[in-house]
Design a protein around this motif. Structure first.
Motif, PDB file in Angstrom:
ATOM      1  N   ILE A 101     132.576  36.704  21.894  1.00  0.00           N
ATOM      2  CA  ILE A 101     131.783  37.052  20.715  1.00  0.00           C
ATOM      3  C   ILE A 101     132.178  36.169  19.539  1.00  0.00           C
ATOM      4  O   ILE A 101     131.317  35.673  18.806  1.00  0.00           O
ATOM      5  N   ILE A 102     133.473  35.957  19.341  1.00  0.00           N
ATOM      6  CA  ILE A 102     133.945  35.113  18.243  1.00  0.00           C
ATOM      7  C   ILE A 102     133.455  33.684  18.416  1.00  0.00           C
ATOM      8  O   ILE A 102     132.955  33.058  17.472  1.00  0.00           O
ATOM      9  N   LYS A 103     133.587  33.149  19.627  1.00  0.00           N
ATOM     10  CA  LYS A 103     133.166  31.772  19.877  1.00  0.00           C
ATOM     11  C   LYS A 103     131.659  31.608  19.712  1.00  0.00           C
ATOM     12  O   LYS A 103     131.201  30.635  19.107  1.00  0.00           O
ATOM     13  N   ALA A 104     130.873  32.542  20.235  1.00  0.00           N
ATOM     14  CA  ALA A 104     129.417  32.461  20.098  1.00  0.00           C
ATOM     15  C   ALA A 104     128.995  32.608  18.640  1.00  0.00           C
ATOM     16  O   ALA A 104     128.061  31.930  18.190  1.00  0.00           O
ATOM     17  N   THR A 105     129.687  33.449  17.884  1.00  0.00           N
ATOM     18  CA  THR A 105     129.372  33.607  16.464  1.00  0.00           C
ATOM     19  C   THR A 105     129.687  32.339  15.688  1.00  0.00           C
ATOM     20  O   THR A 105     128.881  31.906  14.856  1.00  0.00           O
ATOM     21  N   LEU A 106     130.821  31.725  15.954  1.00  0.00           N
ATOM     22  CA  LEU A 106     131.169  30.478  15.272  1.00  0.00           C
ATOM     23  C   LEU A 106     130.193  29.359  15.632  1.00  0.00           C
ATOM     24  O   LEU A 106     129.798  28.568  14.750  1.00  0.00           O
ATOM     25  N   LEU A 107     129.801  29.284  16.904  1.00  0.00           N
ATOM     26  CA  LEU A 107     128.812  28.277  17.281  1.00  0.00           C
ATOM     27  C   LEU A 107     127.453  28.554  16.629  1.00  0.00           C
ATOM     28  O   LEU A 107     126.751  27.624  16.233  1.00  0.00           O
ATOM     29  N   ILE A 120     118.639  31.459  19.994  1.00  0.00           N
ATOM     30  CA  ILE A 120     119.798  30.739  19.458  1.00  0.00           C
ATOM     31  C   ILE A 120     121.092  31.428  19.874  1.00  0.00           C
ATOM     32  O   ILE A 120     122.060  30.777  20.286  1.00  0.00           O
ATOM     33  N   LEU A 121     121.132  32.761  19.795  1.00  0.00           N
ATOM     34  CA  LEU A 121     122.329  33.495  20.214  1.00  0.00           C
ATOM     35  C   LEU A 121     122.597  33.335  21.706  1.00  0.00           C
ATOM     36  O   LEU A 121     123.752  33.173  22.123  1.00  0.00           O
ATOM     37  N   LEU A 122     121.548  33.359  22.521  1.00  0.00           N
ATOM     38  CA  LEU A 122     121.710  33.171  23.956  1.00  0.00           C
ATOM     39  C   LEU A 122     122.234  31.776  24.281  1.00  0.00           C
ATOM     40  O   LEU A 122     123.165  31.620  25.079  1.00  0.00           O
ATOM     41  N   ILE A 123     121.675  30.768  23.655  1.00  0.00           N
ATOM     42  CA  ILE A 123     122.106  29.383  23.898  1.00  0.00           C
ATOM     43  C   ILE A 123     123.560  29.196  23.479  1.00  0.00           C
ATOM     44  O   ILE A 123     124.352  28.556  24.177  1.00  0.00           O
ATOM     45  N   ASN A 124     123.952  29.760  22.350  1.00  0.00           N
ATOM     46  CA  ASN A 124     125.328  29.587  21.883  1.00  0.00           C
ATOM     47  C   ASN A 124     126.322  30.394  22.714  1.00  0.00           C
ATOM     48  O   ASN A 124     127.461  29.977  22.888  1.00  0.00           O
ATOM     49  N   ILE A 150     126.960  30.023  13.716  1.00  0.00           N
ATOM     50  CA  ILE A 150     127.083  29.644  12.314  1.00  0.00           C
ATOM     51  C   ILE A 150     126.957  28.130  12.165  1.00  0.00           C
ATOM     52  O   ILE A 150     126.268  27.630  11.272  1.00  0.00           O
ATOM     53  N   LEU A 151     127.597  27.395  13.062  1.00  0.00           N
ATOM     54  CA  LEU A 151     127.480  25.937  13.058  1.00  0.00           C
ATOM     55  C   LEU A 151     126.042  25.519  13.346  1.00  0.00           C
ATOM     56  O   LEU A 151     125.524  24.568  12.755  1.00  0.00           O
ATOM     57  N   PHE A 152     125.394  26.225  14.227  1.00  0.00           N
ATOM     58  CA  PHE A 152     124.020  25.935  14.619  1.00  0.00           C
ATOM     59  C   PHE A 152     123.049  26.139  13.462  1.00  0.00           C
ATOM     60  O   PHE A 152     122.158  25.339  13.250  1.00  0.00           O
ATOM     61  N   LEU A 153     123.239  27.219  12.726  1.00  0.00           N
ATOM     62  CA  LEU A 153     122.316  27.557  11.647  1.00  0.00           C
ATOM     63  C   LEU A 153     122.626  26.767  10.400  1.00  0.00           C
ATOM     64  O   LEU A 153     121.799  26.513   9.580  1.00  0.00           O
TER      65      LEU A 153
END
Length: 132
Positions: A121-127, A92-96, A129-132
């Motif tokens: 890092i900020i953008k991947a973390t926000l995505l 999930i982290l890789l995809i985001n 959070i949206l993903f989960l």
């Protein structure tokens, strides 16, 4: 039809939009506007396909857990189950991270340009959070 086909076709379209396949090309091409705005249908299909690839809801019905005792929990002990669980979330982290690079410009953050190193890092973390 596999979800990798739609992901591959969207990736090819993103390459055509930006003009190259390096991370630097993606960043330079998205300095003025993120690719998510002009290619929002592709971004929406990308998001749905990545949900399906990572077996997130509503695409999480790969095994019939009502027919099994407890789903895939029966097959693994503590250690292997932890590795299996960590591998799912690493995917999930890789995809985001890839999604943030493709559609949100890896190093471009229009609202706070003074923080270039943590933008991805900020953008991947926000995505995520949206993903989960």
């Amino acid at each position: 039809m596999s979800y990798e086909v739609s992901l591959g076709l969207i990736l090819l379209n993103a390459i055509i939009f930006t003009g190259g396949f390096t991370l630097q090309t993606f960043s330079v091409a998205q300095e003025s506007v993120w690719l998510i705005l002009p290619a929002w249908p592709l971004a929406a299909i990308w998001y749905i396909s990545t949900l399906a690839e990572t077996n997130r809801a509503p695409f999480d019905l790969t095994e019939g857990e009502s027919e099994l005792v407890s789903g895939f929990n029966v097959e693994y002990a503590g250690g292997p189950f932890a590795l299996f669980f960590l591998a799912e979330y690493a995917n999930i982290l890789l995809i985001n991270t890839l999604s943030a690079t493709l559609f949100l410009g890896a190093s471009v953050f229009h609202f706070a340009p003074e923080v270039p190193t943590t933008n991805l890092i900020i953008k991947a973390t926000l995505l995520s959070i949206l993903f989960l």
